[in-house]
Design a protein around this motif. Structure first.
Motif, PDB file in Angstrom:
ATOM      1  N   LEU A   9       0.833  -1.207   0.000  1.00  0.00           N
ATOM      2  CA  LEU A   9       0.000   0.000   0.000  1.00  0.00           C
ATOM      3  C   LEU A   9       0.872   1.263   0.000  1.00  0.00           C
ATOM      4  N   SER A  12       2.221   1.648  -3.557  1.00  0.00           N
ATOM      5  CA  SER A  12       1.166   2.187  -4.419  1.00  0.00           C
ATOM      6  C   SER A  12       0.988   3.681  -4.190  1.00  0.00           C
ATOM      7  N   LEU A  72      -1.436  -3.339  -5.671  1.00  0.00           N
ATOM      8  CA  LEU A  72      -2.656  -3.829  -5.008  1.00  0.00           C
ATOM      9  C   LEU A  72      -2.917  -5.300  -5.327  1.00  0.00           C
ATOM     10  N   ASN A  75      -1.694  -7.311  -2.535  1.00  0.00           N
ATOM     11  CA  ASN A  75      -2.289  -7.079  -1.218  1.00  0.00           C
ATOM     12  C   ASN A  75      -3.111  -8.292  -0.791  1.00  0.00           C
TER      13      ASN A  75
END
Length: 197
Positions: A9, A12, A72, A75
């Motif tokens: 995260l 990103s 993502l 993730n």
């Protein structure tokens, strides 16, 4: 592997913030061209091809906008799939914010692709496409400001470092656009006065 302490995260978010910086610089360089800014007459007082830099910041902004959502996919929770990135209206978190981010990406891609073919398109058609960069910037800034980087749906912390950076970039662009509009009005007024006189 990611450096210690850096999450997917975080990666990103950093890619997204760098995309904001690139599109800000790209728009500023475009406004300088509209002003007919001369780096020989003005700072830095030597030949400098800022048209090429304008092109490259567009390519870099597009590359970063494409890379920004890719982490993502790594993730664990919530889990994102490729379709959630390409068409995020049903993404597992923040579908509205992610959809607006995807719109920004597609507009930036349209701008870069049409710029590459600007000679074949002709100036008038190319320019119409090129001005969509402002819509792309609005979508990009909206996505950047209202997306929770932790994907928890928290309200926007306007004093968060990343959000402050985006706010400053947005302010720089707004002031630059206002200066450009003022310059265009003065130029039109001068042309009208000289034509009537």
């Amino acid at each position: 592997m990611l450096p210690a302490g850096l999450t997917v995260l975080d990666l990103s978010a950093y890619l997204g913030l760098t995309a904001v910086a690139a599109i800000t610089l790209n728009i500023l360089l475009g406004i300088m061209m509209a002003f007919r800014y001369s780096p020989v007459r003005n700072w830095p007082h030597h030949r400098f091809n800022y048209f090429r830099l304008h092109n490259w910041t567009g390519y870099i902004a597009l590359a970063l906008a494409i890379l920004h959502p890719l982490p993502l996919l790594l993730n664990k929770s919530p889990e994102f799939h490729v379709l959630d990135l390409l068409y995020p209206v049903h993404s597992p978190r923040q579908p509205l914010e992610n959809t607006i981010g995807a719109i920004a990406l597609y507009i930036i891609a349209l701008m870069v692709i049409t710029s590459y073919f600007r000679i074949q398109l002709g100036r008038r058609t190319w320019k119409a496409f090129h001005f969509t960069v402002y819509l792309g910037a609005i979508a990009l800034f909206w996505h950047s400001l209202f997306t929770d980087p932790d994907l928890k749906g928290a309200s926007t912390d306007w004093l968060d470092g990343g959000k402050v950076f985006v706010e400053i970039c947005a302010l720089i662009i707004l002031v630059s656009i206002a200066l450009r509009a003022s310059h265009a009005r003065k130029k039109a007024h001068r042309n009208t006065s000289s034509a009537s006189g």
